[in-house]
Structure formats: structure tokens, C-alpha cells
Write a protein that holds these residues in place. Structure first.
Motif, PDB file in Angstrom:
ATOM      1  N   PRO A  72      -8.594   9.717  -3.938  1.00 52.49           N
ATOM      2  CA  PRO A  72      -7.173  10.094  -3.894  1.00 52.49           C
ATOM      3  C   PRO A  72      -6.407   9.453  -2.743  1.00 52.49           C
ATOM      4  O   PRO A  72      -5.178   9.477  -2.730  1.00 52.49           O
ATOM      5  CB  PRO A  72      -7.231  11.617  -3.721  1.00 52.49           C
ATOM      6  CG  PRO A  72      -8.489  11.836  -2.924  1.00 52.49           C
ATOM      7  CD  PRO A  72      -9.463  10.790  -3.406  1.00 52.49           C
ATOM      8  N   ASP A  73      -7.140   8.883  -1.774  1.00 49.86           N
ATOM      9  CA  ASP A  73      -6.501   8.425  -0.540  1.00 49.86           C
ATOM     10  C   ASP A  73      -5.846   7.060  -0.688  1.00 49.86           C
ATOM     11  O   ASP A  73      -6.396   6.137  -1.308  1.00 49.86           O
ATOM     12  CB  ASP A  73      -7.522   8.359   0.598  1.00 49.86           C
ATOM     13  CG  ASP A  73      -8.105   9.729   0.917  1.00 49.86           C
ATOM     14  OD1 ASP A  73      -7.386  10.730   0.692  1.00 49.86           O
ATOM     15  OD2 ASP A  73      -9.256   9.796   1.371  1.00 49.86           O
ATOM     16  N   ARG A  74      -4.686   6.926  -0.077  1.00 50.45           N
ATOM     17  CA  ARG A  74      -3.971   5.654  -0.054  1.00 50.45           C
ATOM     18  C   ARG A  74      -4.701   4.652   0.841  1.00 50.45           C
ATOM     19  O   ARG A  74      -5.250   5.015   1.885  1.00 50.45           O
ATOM     20  CB  ARG A  74      -2.548   5.887   0.483  1.00 50.45           C
ATOM     21  CG  ARG A  74      -1.640   4.673   0.444  1.00 50.45           C
ATOM     22  CD  ARG A  74      -0.314   4.962   1.128  1.00 50.45           C
ATOM     23  NE  ARG A  74       0.338   6.161   0.631  1.00 50.45           N
ATOM     24  CZ  ARG A  74       1.068   6.204  -0.475  1.00 50.45           C
ATOM     25  NH1 ARG A  74       1.237   5.105  -1.203  1.00 50.45           N
ATOM     26  NH2 ARG A  74       1.628   7.338  -0.870  1.00 50.45           N
ATOM     27  N   THR A  87       0.816  -1.215   0.000  1.00 48.94           N
ATOM     28  CA  THR A  87       0.000   0.000   0.000  1.00 48.94           C
ATOM     29  C   THR A  87       0.850   1.266   0.000  1.00 48.94           C
ATOM     30  O   THR A  87       0.336   2.348  -0.290  1.00 48.94           O
ATOM     31  CB  THR A  87      -0.932   0.015   1.228  1.00 48.94           C
ATOM     32  OG1 THR A  87      -0.140  -0.075   2.431  1.00 48.94           O
ATOM     33  CG2 THR A  87      -1.901  -1.151   1.181  1.00 48.94           C
ATOM     34  N   ILE A 122      -5.062   6.293 -12.981  1.00 47.71           N
ATOM     35  CA  ILE A 122      -4.078   6.839 -12.041  1.00 47.71           C
ATOM     36  C   ILE A 122      -2.894   7.379 -12.832  1.00 47.71           C
ATOM     37  O   ILE A 122      -2.266   6.654 -13.599  1.00 47.71           O
ATOM     38  CB  ILE A 122      -3.609   5.756 -11.043  1.00 47.71           C
ATOM     39  CG1 ILE A 122      -4.798   5.260 -10.220  1.00 47.71           C
ATOM     40  CG2 ILE A 122      -2.513   6.295 -10.131  1.00 47.71           C
ATOM     41  CD1 ILE A 122      -4.454   4.106  -9.309  1.00 47.71           C
ATOM     42  N   ASP A 168       3.952   4.192  -4.740  1.00 45.84           N
ATOM     43  CA  ASP A 168       3.467   5.275  -5.586  1.00 45.84           C
ATOM     44  C   ASP A 168       3.692   4.889  -7.047  1.00 45.84           C
ATOM     45  O   ASP A 168       4.434   3.949  -7.343  1.00 45.84           O
ATOM     46  CB  ASP A 168       4.212   6.578  -5.285  1.00 45.84           C
ATOM     47  CG  ASP A 168       3.830   7.173  -3.936  1.00 45.84           C
ATOM     48  OD1 ASP A 168       2.754   6.812  -3.420  1.00 45.84           O
ATOM     49  OD2 ASP A 168       4.608   7.986  -3.412  1.00 45.84           O
ATOM     50  N   ARG A 189      -5.541   2.660  -4.073  1.00 43.46           N
ATOM     51  CA  ARG A 189      -6.387   3.653  -3.421  1.00 43.46           C
ATOM     52  C   ARG A 189      -7.773   3.093  -3.103  1.00 43.46           C
ATOM     53  O   ARG A 189      -8.155   2.037  -3.590  1.00 43.46           O
ATOM     54  CB  ARG A 189      -6.542   4.879  -4.324  1.00 43.46           C
ATOM     55  CG  ARG A 189      -5.236   5.403  -4.878  1.00 43.46           C
ATOM     56  CD  ARG A 189      -5.480   6.556  -5.815  1.00 43.46           C
ATOM     57  NE  ARG A 189      -4.241   7.067  -6.391  1.00 43.46           N
ATOM     58  CZ  ARG A 189      -4.137   8.236  -6.997  1.00 43.46           C
ATOM     59  NH1 ARG A 189      -5.206   9.010  -7.139  1.00 43.46           N
ATOM     60  NH2 ARG A 189      -2.980   8.629  -7.487  1.00 43.46           N
ATOM     61  N   ARG A 190      -8.495   3.871  -2.327  1.00 42.78           N
ATOM     62  CA  ARG A 190      -9.865   3.482  -1.994  1.00 42.78           C
ATOM     63  C   ARG A 190     -10.768   3.640  -3.211  1.00 42.78           C
ATOM     64  O   ARG A 190     -10.635   4.591  -3.976  1.00 42.78           O
ATOM     65  CB  ARG A 190     -10.395   4.337  -0.847  1.00 42.78           C
ATOM     66  CG  ARG A 190      -9.617   4.141   0.443  1.00 42.78           C
ATOM     67  CD  ARG A 190     -10.344   4.725   1.634  1.00 42.78           C
ATOM     68  NE  ARG A 190      -9.613   4.416   2.850  1.00 42.78           N
ATOM     69  CZ  ARG A 190      -9.675   3.255   3.484  1.00 42.78           C
ATOM     70  NH1 ARG A 190     -10.444   2.281   2.995  1.00 42.78           N
ATOM     71  NH2 ARG A 190      -8.982   3.043   4.577  1.00 42.78           N
ATOM     72  N   PRO A 196      -0.446   7.790  -4.935  1.00 42.10           N
ATOM     73  CA  PRO A 196      -0.593   6.437  -4.404  1.00 42.10           C
ATOM     74  C   PRO A 196      -1.094   5.459  -5.463  1.00 42.10           C
ATOM     75  O   PRO A 196      -2.007   5.766  -6.229  1.00 42.10           O
ATOM     76  CB  PRO A 196      -1.617   6.608  -3.281  1.00 42.10           C
ATOM     77  CG  PRO A 196      -1.481   8.035  -2.860  1.00 42.10           C
ATOM     78  CD  PRO A 196      -1.160   8.792  -4.118  1.00 42.10           C
TER      79      PRO A 196
END
Length: 364
Positions: A278-280, A199, A260, A202, A267-268, A264
Motif C-alpha cells: 500500500p505504501d507510496r 511518485t 490498484i 494518485d 507503490r512498493r 498511490p
């Protein structure tokens, strides 16, 4: 015997409940250095960020929970958790080992007690008053706990190739979540990656502050550059024999359909599975994914559901690669980032333990 200090009503309660990472700014029940001048505030904030970067988020969370556990136990006993009294700490780890540290809980394992002790030492050090773990009230008690309660580590079940294929079949290839989960399982297995390494990836170098590395895709495979406890390492992930089982193809498919371009990698998935946020992902999502798909695929169906849920976790992917790759052991050691071959062997669940027979070699 060391003097036990009673807990005083005017003790600074907020000092006992502080979380790791806040150690540079905490007020404690001892004389603290004056606050730095205003013109050094930027450096102070930067120093605080470096303190947080010195350990992983999981470690900081565990240390914060352990310090809270110790502080709560001290308050119930009418004792002060700070400054550190070795005798108080010795009594605390005794309570943890005997199951009396908290009502309705089991005795802590040796590894849990050692982690709690490390957390106490870490928090005390952040407050400028180190804990002397070599003091007899701590060291001797801990040695006795180890001798009486230490047990062999419980290893997670290895996900073998046939298990992984069955787990992949439980995922929906027509959804973004299914494509993401498929890529995570295959990359985690083929790379022998830890869940935080999966996780933490990048799409490129230096794209986020919280990233643990990045991925590069080539014609023959993918290269993951990872930051670990001992520095940076590179992990080569070759292409598979078919697109259906190829980790690089799965990764390319996820990147394409998730659109993407930067940041990250995993992502969710939001908006009822139609959008990628946008969140990891939190690294615990890898453990949940392994458990969920292993149960759905019927892996180790001879065990109860509760037992199976306990047997599988993120480390099952690393153990699976170590147990399945029929290559020279040193190649597996490098892939997993182990400092010694002995550590790699702990991950190999189905190796020939008697390949080297010293009994026959000795002439018997």
C-alpha cells in the motif's frame, strides 16, 4: 563586531537538534510563549501539519540535516547556535567554504552553503527569532564566497529516446516490478515530470493526504493534474505510436496487473516481487531506477561506471524530453511547468544554439 555568545552547559540541547516541522512545539533557550489551552490542541496539531505542508519532505529532511550540521559545528567551537548571532553564522559559512566545518570533508559548493544558510534561517524563524541575512557578517561573506567559488551548474545527462528504449529492454516485462518501472520511466519521460511528481501521483483526485496530484486516462492519452511550487498545472501525455513505447499503455498494464483501485499509483513491490504493497514509493527510487537502467543499457559507455552513475538522475528524463521533442519551444515550456523559456533552454541539451545569428544580422 558582533559579540560571540559562548555555548553554556545549561543551554537546551534539544532545541538545537530539532527537525523542521517541529518548530511550533520546540523549547528553546529564550523565553517561549505559553502552551496553548487544552481546548486549542486540535488547532495546534492542525497548524503543525500545515507547517509541514509548506515545504516538501525532501526540503524538511535537508533542513534538519543542515541544522544538525550547524549545531554540531557550534558545539565543537564552544559557541551557542541559538539565538542566532550573525557573526557566528558568518564564521560557519566560511568554514563550510574552506572545508574546515567538519574533519575529512571537502569544501561545500556555493549551492550547498546557500541551502545551509536557508536551513538556519528557517529553523530560527520557527523558534520565533528570525536570522538577519542582510547583516554584514553574513551578506558580505556570502558575496565573497559566491565571487570566489561559484561555478556553472553541473547538468545531468539527458536520456534521449534511443537511450530510453535501450533502458526499457533491461526491464523484465514478466514481473510486477518490471511493469511498474517501465511505466515510471515512460510516464516520467513523456510527461517531463520531476521525480516527486511521478511518485506523488494518485489514481484519482483527493485519495490521499500526501499525494501531489492524480492521473486520468482517456482514449487519446492521460492527463496528470499536479501540484507544484507555483500552484496546480495539467500535463497532457499522449499515446505513443506503438504499445511497446506508449506511456499510457504501460500505465494501464501496471494498474491492471497491480490491481490498484485507489490511492498511490506507484507503490512498493513486496513478497519477492509477487505482491504490491500500500505504501507510496520514495521519490529517490526514480533516480535509482534511472541510474540502474542507464548503466545496464550501456548508455554513455564511453565513460567510466562511476562517471555514468554521477551523470544520470531523475532530471535526466525531463532533460530528455526537452532535448528530443521537435515542437515549438512554448509547448515544451508548458509541459515542464517552467515560468520562462530561458529555464526550458537549460534543459535542452542538443538544440541549435546558433539558430539566431546576431553576428550576421548585424551585417558582419
Amino acid at each position: 563586531m558582533a559579540r560571540i555568545t559562548s555555548h553554556r552547559p545549561d543551554d537546551h540541547e534539544d532545541a538545537t537538534d530539532a527537525s523542521p516541522g517541529d518548530g511550533l512545539s520546540q523549547e528553546v533557550a529564550v523565553s517561549a510563549p505559553p502552551a496553548p489551552p487544552a481546548h486549542l490542541q486540535d488547532l495546534t496539531d492542525r497548524a503543525r501539519s500545515y507547517v509541514e505542508a509548506a515545504s516538501s519532505a525532501n526540503t524538511r529532511r535537508a533542513y534538519a540535516a543542515d541544522w544538525k550540521h550547524f549545531s554540531a559545528w557550534c558545539r565543537r567551537q564552544g559557541l551557542s547556535p541559538f539565538p542566532p548571532d550573525p557573526q557566528v553564522v558568518g564564521l560557519y559559512i566560511t568554514a563550510c567554504a574552506s572545508g574546515t566545518a567538519e574533519r575529512g570533508t571537502r569544501p561545500n559548493t556555493v549551492s550547498t552553503i546557500e541551502r545551509r544558510l536557508s536551513a538556519i534561517g528557517w529553523n530560527c524563524a520557527q523558534r520565533g527569532v528570525p536570522l538577519d541575512r542582510r547583516d554584514r557578517h553574513i551578506a558580505t561573506v556570502l558575496a565573497g564566497i559566491r565571487n570566489r567559488h561559484a561555478a556553472p551548474p553541473r547538468q545531468k545527462e539527458a536520456i534521449l529516446p534511443e537511450d530510453l528504449l535501450a533502458m526499457l529492454e533491461t526491464l523484465d516485462r514478466g514481473t510486477l516490478r518490471g511493469l511498474r518501472d517501465r511505466a515510471m520511466l515512460l510516464i516520467g519521460f513523456a510527461g517531463g515530470l520531476r521525480r516527486s511528481e511521478i511518485t506523488g501521483l494518485d489514481l484519482g483526485r483527493d485519495q490521499t493526504e500526501d499525494g501531489r496530484g492524480w492521473i486520468e486516462i482517456f482514449d487519446k492519452g492521460a492527463l496528470a493534474t499536479l501540484r507544484g511550487k507555483t500552484g496546480w498545472r495539467e500535463v497532457e501525455i499522449g499515446r505513443g505510436s506503438s504499445d511497446a513505447t506508449c506511456p499510457v499503455a504501460a500505465l494501464e498494464t501496471w494498474i491492471k496487473f497491480a490491481r490498484i483501485a485507489k490511492g498511490p499509483l506507484f507503490r512498493r513491490v513486496t513478497g519477492k516481487g509477487k505482491d504490491v504493497g500500500p505504501d507510496r514509493l520514495n521519490d529517490q527510487e526514480v533516480a535509482r531506477l534511472v541510474k540502474k537502467t542507464a548503466l545496464a543499457a550501456g548508455v554513455r559507455g564511453d565513460l567510466s561506471e562511476a562517471e555514468r552513475a554521477e551523470r544520470f538522475a531523475g532530471h535526466s528524463l525531463r532533460a530528455g524530453l526537452a532535448s528530443s521533442a521537435e515542437v515549438d519551444e512554448r509547448h515544451v515550456q508548458k509541459q515542464l511547468g517552467h515560468a520562462s523559456a530561458e529555464m526550458t533552454r537549460r534543459y535542452q541539451r542538443r538544440r541549435d544554439r546558433f539558430r539566431i545569428n546576431l553576428t550576421k544580422a548585424a551585417g558582419l
